[in-house]
Design a protein around this motif. Structure first.
Motif, short mmCIF file in Angstrom:
data_model
loop_
_atom_site.label_atom_id
_atom_site.label_comp_id
_atom_site.label_asym_id
_atom_site.label_seq_id
_atom_site.Cartn_x
_atom_site.Cartn_y
_atom_site.Cartn_z
N ASP A 100 0.84 -1.22 0.00
CA ASP A 100 0.00 0.00 0.00
C ASP A 100 0.87 1.26 0.00
OD1 ASP A 100 -1.77 -1.69 2.66
OD2 ASP A 100 -1.96 -1.96 0.49
N SER A 102 1.94 0.08 4.51
CA SER A 102 1.56 -0.88 5.55
C SER A 102 2.74 -1.81 5.85
CB SER A 102 0.38 -1.74 5.07
OG SER A 102 -0.76 -0.95 4.84
N ASP A 105 -8.40 3.30 3.24
CA ASP A 105 -7.68 3.70 2.01
C ASP A 105 -8.01 5.13 1.58
OD1 ASP A 105 -7.68 0.48 0.30
OD2 ASP A 105 -6.76 1.19 2.15
N TRP A 114 -3.71 0.16 8.72
CA TRP A 114 -3.62 -0.11 7.29
C TRP A 114 -3.39 1.16 6.47
CZ3 TRP A 114 -8.56 -3.60 6.35
CH2 TRP A 114 -8.30 -4.86 6.87
N ALA A 115 -2.59 1.01 5.43
CA ALA A 115 -2.50 1.94 4.30
C ALA A 115 -2.40 3.41 4.73
CB ALA A 115 -3.68 1.76 3.37
N LEU A 119 -4.02 -11.53 3.28
CA LEU A 119 -3.90 -10.29 4.05
C LEU A 119 -2.74 -10.39 5.04
CD1 LEU A 119 -5.41 -7.62 4.13
CD2 LEU A 119 -6.82 -8.52 5.99
N GLU A 148 -11.12 -0.31 -3.91
CA GLU A 148 -10.43 0.38 -2.81
C GLU A 148 -9.16 1.04 -3.35
OE1 GLU A 148 -9.50 -2.84 -0.14
OE2 GLU A 148 -7.83 -3.52 -1.37
N ALA A 149 -8.45 1.72 -2.47
CA ALA A 149 -7.08 2.18 -2.75
C ALA A 149 -7.00 3.10 -3.96
CB ALA A 149 -6.15 0.98 -2.95
N HIS A 167 -2.86 -1.41 -5.11
CA HIS A 167 -2.81 -0.35 -4.10
C HIS A 167 -1.72 0.65 -4.49
CE1 HIS A 167 -4.23 1.10 -0.09
NE2 HIS A 167 -3.38 2.01 -0.51
O1 AHR Z 1 -3.02 -3.84 3.27
C1 AHR Z 1 -4.10 -3.69 4.15
C2 AHR Z 1 -5.36 -3.40 3.38
O2 AHR Z 1 -5.51 -4.44 2.40
C3 AHR Z 1 -5.35 -2.10 2.60
O3 AHR Z 1 -5.86 -1.01 3.32
C4 AHR Z 1 -6.21 -2.43 1.41
O4 AHR Z 1 -5.97 -1.59 0.29
C5 AHR Z 1 -5.82 -3.88 1.13
O5 AHR Z 1 -6.87 -4.60 0.60
#
Ligand code: AHR
Length: 474
Positions: free
Chosen positions: A51, A67, A169, A107-108, A322, A230-231, A294
């Motif tokens: 990210d 992250s 994000d 996160w991010a 994740l 997202e992102a 990301h």
């Molecule tokens: O890396 C953690 C989360 O996972 C991020 O916020 C998101 O963009 C991804 O899916």
């Protein structure tokens, strides 16, 4: 096939490239050998950082955050060059709390200068265990100094979004003098993990208007594993706003999508945005980069737009993606097509950044290849990208990014092939500064005085002095 590049080993070999070689007899009137760039960018740029946000601040520094695999702290590094970020000191700005809504995943993060104050936005959840850890919301911490690397950071508060639901994000961009917040959020009544929203900002953590929902994951490549948009990251070029976003599960199915709006449109109107029907950036088996996404955007030291993203070196992941630590930060050039639309190409893979070599007088004619055959002409972006592997004494070996274990080989009959050298040194070349800035000649070390040349629609060796041996490096 994926193989790791030892950054230190690479730097050591690149360092062997003398700053100014002794001028070889054949090059006296044709410029001098090119020295290796002081700071060669080698992918992955930073391992185990996902990210990633990289931007160049007006203090001349590049700042980078992202992250960490433990998701327990907010980090920041800075350097005078993009390549310098690789080994730059990384400072921990803030750690998750012992208890409460910010005691779990972080996160991010993204760093922004908001109303003159360094502000880092991030998503966080509690550490209560079970599903509660995914009660993710957006927060910000602020710095008490003009130097984000040395100041003290403290909690500003929570983003006040339109619903009390999973959101993450976030990023900030400016358009026509208005500051906008863009973020991903789960919206009640829409059965997706997250959609993309923008809204003008009133304060660093509040909105000045109802959000516009710009994208919902609905195309097949957006809903693989999870229904995710997202992102988002915004690039304003050529009279348009280009908003990339990431879609699907965070394994090898993770891809970049693209929304486009005219710069003079009412961008808060969802109808102003057009979604690309296909992903613009995705897994590349040929270059062994899986789940690229990301992203953020920056500009290199020469003013070229750069794509920043993360990706793994391998496809198969044990357990939840994740919690796999191997999403590494990567960067590469972002090119544009004739209509000013970004050409993302493919993830270029591990190693020094590749270059493109164009005919100085015909910008659409590149050193390229179709399969194992070299050509001079127009070709898809990945077929025009060649990686220069530094060798002893200022030599290089040139390898197409799509054929990682193959190199350009000079042959006795004056042809140039793609393959494995049968004669020692036949795949060794040297870049010599060309007659104009930004141009080079690529001299064969096996056949001194001969260089890569355009020969009709093909490539052959020609006398170093001939005009068809001059290439513009891009
Ligand atoms: O890396 C953690 C989360 O996972 C991020 O916020 C998101 O963009 C991804 O899916």
């Amino acid at each position: 096939m994926s193989f790791k590049i030892s950054r230190r080993a690479f730097a050591a070999s690149a360092a062997l490239v003398p700053v100014a070689c002794t001028t070889p007899r054949s090059a006296t009137s044709l410029g001098t050998p090119m020295a290796a760039a002081e700071q060669t960018i080698v992918n992955p740029l930073i391992e185990n950082r996902a990210d990633a946000q990289i931007f160049r601040h007006d203090d001349g520094f590049y700042y980078m955050t992202g992250s960490v695999p433990e998701y327990d702290r907010l980090v920041l590094r800075r350097a005078r060059t993009i390549a310098g970020l690789a080994d730059a000191e990384e400072r921990v700005l803030w750690r998750h709390q012992e208890t409460g809504p910010m005691s779990g995943f972080l996160w991010a993060p993204e760093l922004h200068l908001v109303d003159g104050r360094w502000t880092m936005y991030f998503a966080a959840g509690p550490s209560g265990g079970g599903e509660d850890v995914f009660r993710i919301r957006t927060y910000a911490v602020v710095c008490d100094s003009s130097d984000p690397m040395s100041g003290n950071w403290s909690v500003l508060g929570e983003f006040k979004g339109p619903w009390d639901s999973f959101n993450l994000d976030s990023t900030i961009f400016y358009h026509n003098g208005t500051r906008y917040f863009a973020w991903a959020q789960r919206e009640p009544g829409i059965e997706t993990n997250s959609n993309i929203y923008i809204a003008p900002m009133a304060t660093p953590l509040t909105l000045a208007a109802a959000p516009a929902r710009l994208s919902v994951p609905e195309l097949d490549w957006e809903i693989r594993g999870f229904k995710v948009n997202e992102a988002q990251a915004i690039l304003q070029r050529n009279g348009r706003l280009f908003m990339t976003y990431s879609a699907s599960a965070t394994d090898d199915r993770y891809v970049l999508g693209l929304l486009t709006a005219d710069a003079d449109a009412n961008i808060i109107d969802p109808a102003a945005w057009t979604k690309s029907p296909q992903p613009v950036f995705q897994t590349s088996v040929a270059t062994s980069v899986y789940g690229p996404g990301h992203n953020s955007f920056t500009v290199d030291e020469n003013g070229h737009d750069m794509l920043v993203y993360h990706g793994r070196d391998y496809k198969e992941i044990e357990g939840d993606p994740l919690f796999n630590p191997d999403r590494h930060t990567r960067v590469q050039r972002l090119y544009y097509d004739a209509n000013g639309v970004p050409e993302f190409g493919i993830p270029v893979g591990n190693g020094p950044l590749p270059d493109r070599y164009a005919a100085p007088d015909r910008a659409s004619v590149f050193l390229a290849h179709q399969g194992q055959t070299l050509m001079a002409g127009s070709a898809p972006l990945p077929n025009t990208q060649f990686r220069a592997w530094p060798q002893q004494g200022g030599a290089i070996r040139l390898s197409p990014i799509l054929l990682r274990d193959r190199h350009l080989v000079a042959q006795a009959d004056g042809s140039v092939t793609i393959g494995v050298a049968q004669r020692a040194g036949a795949d060794m070349f040297r870049r010599i500064a060309g007659p104009q800035d930004g141009t080079v000649r690529i001299e064969s070390l096996a056949y001194p005085g001969m260089a890569l040349a355009r020969s009709g629609s093909g490539i052959a060796l020609a006398d170093l002095g001939s005009g068809n041996t001059v290439w513009t490096v891009d």
